[in-house]
Design an enzyme around this catalytic site. Structure first.
Site, PDB file in Angstrom:
ATOM      1  N   LYS A 110      32.524  44.821  34.860  1.00 17.27           N
ATOM      2  CA  LYS A 110      32.739  43.799  33.528  1.00 17.27           C
ATOM      3  C   LYS A 110      31.641  42.615  34.622  1.00 17.27           C
ATOM      4  CE  LYS A 110      37.640  44.792  33.493  1.00 17.27           C
ATOM      5  NZ  LYS A 110      38.453  44.715  33.733  1.00 17.27           N
ATOM      6  N   GLY A 141      40.698  45.332  29.925  1.00 10.81           N
ATOM      7  CA  GLY A 141      41.509  45.109  30.133  1.00 10.81           C
ATOM      8  C   GLY A 141      42.080  44.372  31.921  1.00 10.81           C
ATOM      9  N   ALA A 145      42.637  47.750  40.065  1.00  9.56           N
ATOM     10  CA  ALA A 145      43.012  49.413  40.449  1.00  9.56           C
ATOM     11  C   ALA A 145      44.192  49.906  41.930  1.00  9.56           C
ATOM     12  CB  ALA A 145      41.669  49.279  41.415  1.00  9.56           C
ATOM     13  N   LYS A 196      35.674  35.852  32.604  1.00  7.09           N
ATOM     14  CA  LYS A 196      36.763  36.216  32.656  1.00  7.09           C
ATOM     15  C   LYS A 196      36.904  35.451  34.100  1.00  7.09           C
ATOM     16  CE  LYS A 196      37.671  40.360  34.462  1.00  7.09           C
ATOM     17  NZ  LYS A 196      37.933  41.001  35.572  1.00  7.09           N
ATOM     18  N   ARG A 260      38.835  40.342  43.985  1.00  9.05           N
ATOM     19  CA  ARG A 260      37.800  39.845  44.461  1.00  9.05           C
ATOM     20  C   ARG A 260      37.301  38.621  43.887  1.00  9.05           C
ATOM     21  NH1 ARG A 260      36.928  45.103  44.217  1.00  9.05           N
ATOM     22  NH2 ARG A 260      34.878  44.502  43.041  1.00  9.05           N
ATOM     23  N   GLU A 286      31.184  39.678  40.837  1.00  8.34           N
ATOM     24  CA  GLU A 286      30.957  40.164  39.740  1.00  8.34           C
ATOM     25  C   GLU A 286      30.652  38.534  39.686  1.00  8.34           C
ATOM     26  OE1 GLU A 286      29.156  42.382  39.135  1.00  8.34           O
ATOM     27  OE2 GLU A 286      29.760  44.191  38.988  1.00  8.34           O
TER      28      GLU A 286
END
Length: 338
Positions: A110, A141, A145, A196, A260, A286
């Protein structure tokens, strides 16, 4: 029907997806470049750096040989941070060419590439020869995890330009707690997945500053509007952003301490520096890198994105977030549907 599947990347998401596939009865090889991690996964069925207190299936086999993982694999899933996509895809492409093998390529990444602004599927297409891949599918989506590991009910999207490939992925993954829907808009799915993370940083900042539910709801709603605006400028279907890879992923990432990106924003809101936050996190955030790419893309395409522009200024220009929030609230009045 049992399939051999290679999963490249043994972080939290890659290892949990590999475990799910193994528990679904597939022959799964999980690749990691870290021999110590491979040994612990195979001997103790644990991955303590990424998934504490979780036991992996004994059927899951880890390996430090990418070729052993890929050989005869009908499907290859790449699950690594955006910055490593090209290198790993290039290695996989070289191996596939040498083996004269054709596989379906999946990714669960992502983000957007710096400088080029390219999506993961575009990078993969450039690094793995077309003659060695049946197609490219993005898996994305609302999914942490940790929740998938505890078998929480989860629904995500498999997106591919050829929806038959997405439907093939559904068969591999679906079980009584994990459900995949198909979608033919890989552009929209990847934009939703990447952008997002920026809004999640903003949501964490708000909570760190002491704001509450009203502020979070406003941010998420208007943030989704910006995500859709940029995605559509690059050819995405606007309806994709109302689905799992859009609003679904945004909700889970912008409201959960498991994110995160949210945790990074929360620490920034409490006054920590970006350097300290990134050092403390120990894993890739990210959204920090995606913010720069998204801001530059919006400037290039003349797309108005005031929230994402503000986060860019916080992260890269050390701007005062309280001043920026005041500026956002005092913008010219306009129609919500404008």
């Amino acid at each position: 029907m049992t399939e051999k599947i290679a999963v490249l990347g043994a972080g939290s998401w890659g290892s949990v997806l590999a475990n799910l596939l193994a528990e679904n009865g597939h022959d799964v090889r999980l690749w990691s470049h870290n021999p110590e991690q491979v040994n612990v996964l195979n001997d103790q069925h644990e991955n303590p750096k990424y998934m504490k207190d979780f036991k992996y299936s004994e059927a899951l086999i880890a390996t430090e040989s990418m070729e052993d993982a890929i050989q005869d694999a009908k499907v290859i899933l790449i699950a690594i941070p955006t910055g490593g996509i090209r290198e790993v895809a290039n290695q996989a492409g070289t191996i596939l060419s040498r083996l004269n093998q054709v596989s379906l390529i999946l990714h669960a990444t992502k983000g957007l590439e710096q400088v080029t602004y390219k999506r993961p599927s575009e990078m993969i297409a450039e690094e793995i020869p077309e003659t060695n891949r049946r197609g490219i599918v993005a898996i994305t989506g609302p999914s942490h995890a940790e929740d998938v590991a505890r078998k929480d009910l989860t629904a995500i999207t498999a997106a591919s330009a050829d929806e038959s490939h997405a439907k093939e992925v559904q068969v591999l993954f679906n079980n009584d707690y994990f459900r995949i829907y198909s979608n033919d808009d890989i552009v929209g799915a990847e934009f939703g997945a990447a952008l997002k993370n920026i809004i999640a940083i903003a949501a964490g900042i708000l909570v760190g500053l002491g704001y509450h539910d009203n502020a979070k709801a406003a941010l998420i709603t208007r943030g989704l509007n910006e995500i859709k605006r940029l995605g559509v400028a690059f050819g995405a279907n606007p309806f994709t952003f109302t689905g799992l890879s859009g609003v679904g992923d945004l909700i889970v990432t912008a409201t959960s301490v498991n994110s995160r990106n949210w945790r990074a924003g929360n620490q920034l809101g409490q006054g920590k520096s970006l350097d300290d936050v990134m050092s403390d996190m120990g894993m890739v955030i990210e959204g920090v890198y995606t913010t720069k790419a998204a801001y530059e893309m919006s400037q290039d395409r003349h797309v108005e994105m005031p929230i994402i522009e503000s986060i860019y200024k916080v992260l890269y220009e050390n701007a005062d977030v309280k001043v920026l929030i005041n500026g956002l609230m005092q913008r010219d009045m306009r129609s919500e549907l404008d």
